[in-house]
Motif scaffolding. Sequence first.
Motif, PDB file in Angstrom:
ATOM      1  N   THR A  83       0.765  -1.407   0.169  1.00 36.11           N
ATOM      2  CA  THR A  83       0.204  -0.103   0.176  1.00 36.11           C
ATOM      3  C   THR A  83       0.996   1.293  -0.188  1.00 36.11           C
ATOM      4  O   THR A  83       0.687   2.457  -0.409  1.00 36.11           O
ATOM      5  CB  THR A  83      -1.140   0.206   1.685  1.00 36.11           C
ATOM      6  OG1 THR A  83      -0.956  -0.258   2.892  1.00 36.11           O
ATOM      7  CG2 THR A  83      -2.168  -1.460   1.351  1.00 36.11           C
ATOM      8  N   ARG A  87       0.841   5.109  -4.317  1.00 36.89           N
ATOM      9  CA  ARG A  87       0.455   6.587  -4.625  1.00 36.89           C
ATOM     10  C   ARG A  87       1.389   6.872  -6.117  1.00 36.89           C
ATOM     11  O   ARG A  87       1.215   7.245  -7.145  1.00 36.89           O
ATOM     12  CB  ARG A  87       1.385   7.649  -3.256  1.00 36.89           C
ATOM     13  CG  ARG A  87       0.672   8.826  -4.336  1.00 36.89           C
ATOM     14  CD  ARG A  87       1.373  10.489  -2.647  1.00 36.89           C
ATOM     15  NE  ARG A  87       0.328   9.958  -1.985  1.00 36.89           N
ATOM     16  CZ  ARG A  87      -0.111  11.281  -1.188  1.00 36.89           C
ATOM     17  NH1 ARG A  87       0.906  12.220  -0.873  1.00 36.89           N
ATOM     18  NH2 ARG A  87      -1.253  11.319  -0.607  1.00 36.89           N
ATOM     19  N   SER A 106      -9.183  -0.346  -1.082  1.00 33.59           N
ATOM     20  CA  SER A 106      -9.431   0.099  -0.756  1.00 33.59           C
ATOM     21  C   SER A 106      -7.964   1.551  -0.591  1.00 33.59           C
ATOM     22  O   SER A 106      -8.872   3.022  -1.086  1.00 33.59           O
ATOM     23  CB  SER A 106      -9.539   0.312   0.872  1.00 33.59           C
ATOM     24  OG  SER A 106     -10.716  -0.476   1.319  1.00 33.59           O
ATOM     25  N   ALA A 107      -6.929   1.242  -0.664  1.00 37.56           N
ATOM     26  CA  ALA A 107      -5.763   2.226  -1.113  1.00 37.56           C
ATOM     27  C   ALA A 107      -5.948   2.771  -2.191  1.00 37.56           C
ATOM     28  O   ALA A 107      -6.067   3.879  -2.763  1.00 37.56           O
ATOM     29  CB  ALA A 107      -4.752   1.809  -1.032  1.00 37.56           C
ATOM     30  N   SER A 109      -8.195   2.857  -4.114  1.00 37.15           N
ATOM     31  CA  SER A 109     -10.004   3.939  -4.956  1.00 37.15           C
ATOM     32  C   SER A 109      -9.176   4.848  -4.185  1.00 37.15           C
ATOM     33  O   SER A 109     -10.149   5.825  -4.760  1.00 37.15           O
ATOM     34  CB  SER A 109     -11.130   3.108  -3.776  1.00 37.15           C
ATOM     35  OG  SER A 109     -11.660   4.248  -3.964  1.00 37.15           O
ATOM     36  N   ALA A 110      -8.901   4.867  -3.481  1.00 36.72           N
ATOM     37  CA  ALA A 110      -8.559   6.790  -2.372  1.00 36.72           C
ATOM     38  C   ALA A 110      -7.303   7.650  -3.338  1.00 36.72           C
ATOM     39  O   ALA A 110      -7.541   8.591  -3.031  1.00 36.72           O
ATOM     40  CB  ALA A 110      -7.772   6.576  -0.355  1.00 36.72           C
ATOM     41  N   GLU A 111      -6.420   6.613  -3.394  1.00 36.28           N
ATOM     42  CA  GLU A 111      -5.678   7.912  -4.486  1.00 36.28           C
ATOM     43  C   GLU A 111      -6.410   7.734  -5.732  1.00 36.28           C
ATOM     44  O   GLU A 111      -6.527   9.433  -6.095  1.00 36.28           O
ATOM     45  CB  GLU A 111      -4.115   6.794  -4.718  1.00 36.28           C
ATOM     46  CG  GLU A 111      -3.086   7.860  -5.466  1.00 36.28           C
ATOM     47  CD  GLU A 111      -2.923   8.842  -4.619  1.00 36.28           C
ATOM     48  OE1 GLU A 111      -1.903   8.786  -5.605  1.00 36.28           O
ATOM     49  OE2 GLU A 111      -3.547   9.013  -3.593  1.00 36.28           O
ATOM     50  N   VAL A 113      -9.040   8.515  -6.458  1.00 33.98           N
ATOM     51  CA  VAL A 113     -10.028   9.266  -5.617  1.00 33.98           C
ATOM     52  C   VAL A 113      -9.134  11.398  -5.658  1.00 33.98           C
ATOM     53  O   VAL A 113      -9.248  11.738  -5.997  1.00 33.98           O
ATOM     54  CB  VAL A 113     -11.234   9.313  -4.667  1.00 33.98           C
ATOM     55  CG1 VAL A 113     -11.811  10.670  -4.736  1.00 33.98           C
ATOM     56  CG2 VAL A 113     -12.033   8.130  -5.157  1.00 33.98           C
ATOM     57  N   ARG A 114      -8.006  10.332  -5.011  1.00 31.26           N
ATOM     58  CA  ARG A 114      -7.650  12.498  -4.698  1.00 31.26           C
ATOM     59  C   ARG A 114      -6.937  12.779  -6.501  1.00 31.26           C
ATOM     60  O   ARG A 114      -7.096  14.046  -6.039  1.00 31.26           O
ATOM     61  CB  ARG A 114      -6.437  12.119  -3.559  1.00 31.26           C
ATOM     62  CG  ARG A 114      -6.084  12.648  -3.397  1.00 31.26           C
ATOM     63  CD  ARG A 114      -4.393  12.594  -2.488  1.00 31.26           C
ATOM     64  NE  ARG A 114      -3.588  11.951  -3.532  1.00 31.26           N
ATOM     65  CZ  ARG A 114      -2.311  12.446  -3.569  1.00 31.26           C
ATOM     66  NH1 ARG A 114      -2.291  14.160  -4.335  1.00 31.26           N
ATOM     67  NH2 ARG A 114      -1.369  12.384  -4.798  1.00 31.26           N
ATOM     68  N   ALA A 156     -16.153   1.014  -4.841  1.00 31.46           N
ATOM     69  CA  ALA A 156     -15.131   1.915  -4.062  1.00 31.46           C
ATOM     70  C   ALA A 156     -15.174   2.837  -5.321  1.00 31.46           C
ATOM     71  O   ALA A 156     -15.091   2.335  -7.084  1.00 31.46           O
ATOM     72  CB  ALA A 156     -13.811   1.026  -4.074  1.00 31.46           C
TER      73      ALA A 156
END
Length: 235
Positions: A83, A87, A106-107, A109-111, A113-114, A156
Amino acid sequence: MELTTGLARVEERIARACAAAGRARDEVTLVVVSKTYPAEDVRILAELGVRQFAENRDQEAAPKAEACADLPLTWHFVGQLQTNKVRSVLGYADYVHSVDRVRLASALSAEAVRRERAPLECLIQVALEKESGLGGGRGGVAPDGVGELAEALLAAPGVRLAGVMTVAPLEGAYAGSPGAAFERLAEISRDLRSLDPAATMVSAGMSADVEEAIAAGATHVRVGSAVLGVRPALG
């Protein structure tokens, strides 16, 4: 090996395997695994028409992708992914073939979106040896865990469930039988499409077993040494 010759031989193998399986050649995408080879080789292959490349180590992939950023290439990340590398990987990868746990999904997905980027194409890596209770330390989810991971990806934001990936197992029930392994992956792919009909990618087959993968329905084959020659030793 001359890259032109290696690529032509692999293209011929793919064409023959498609014909033998009654499939159209354009149903199978060649992804050249360029790990341990320099950006110059990627550029030569790009001139020969290759557009899809794969890497398995971020520390090598990131600078190579940057060096080829002026080319219209698609990058696939195929190695085990921690994880803390997410990035960096999302800075160049369009596809991640090695999603094997909800935390990684999840990681990613979050990146995604960011970054406000196009959805990241995610494949679930299936470790078929885990069906036999083996391969505990290797990447990939056991077949009975695919559904849960698929549901997590489908829920996600910023990612898209693209399909499944496997490597022919070295142990367990499918050891030495890549054809049977890829048939099992095809079954898992059919089950996955009942959850999401758009999850049609089947990433299977490398230099030694391209033909078996295509016969079983692979949509993407990941070929390195057959195109680029025997890998140099890593220092």
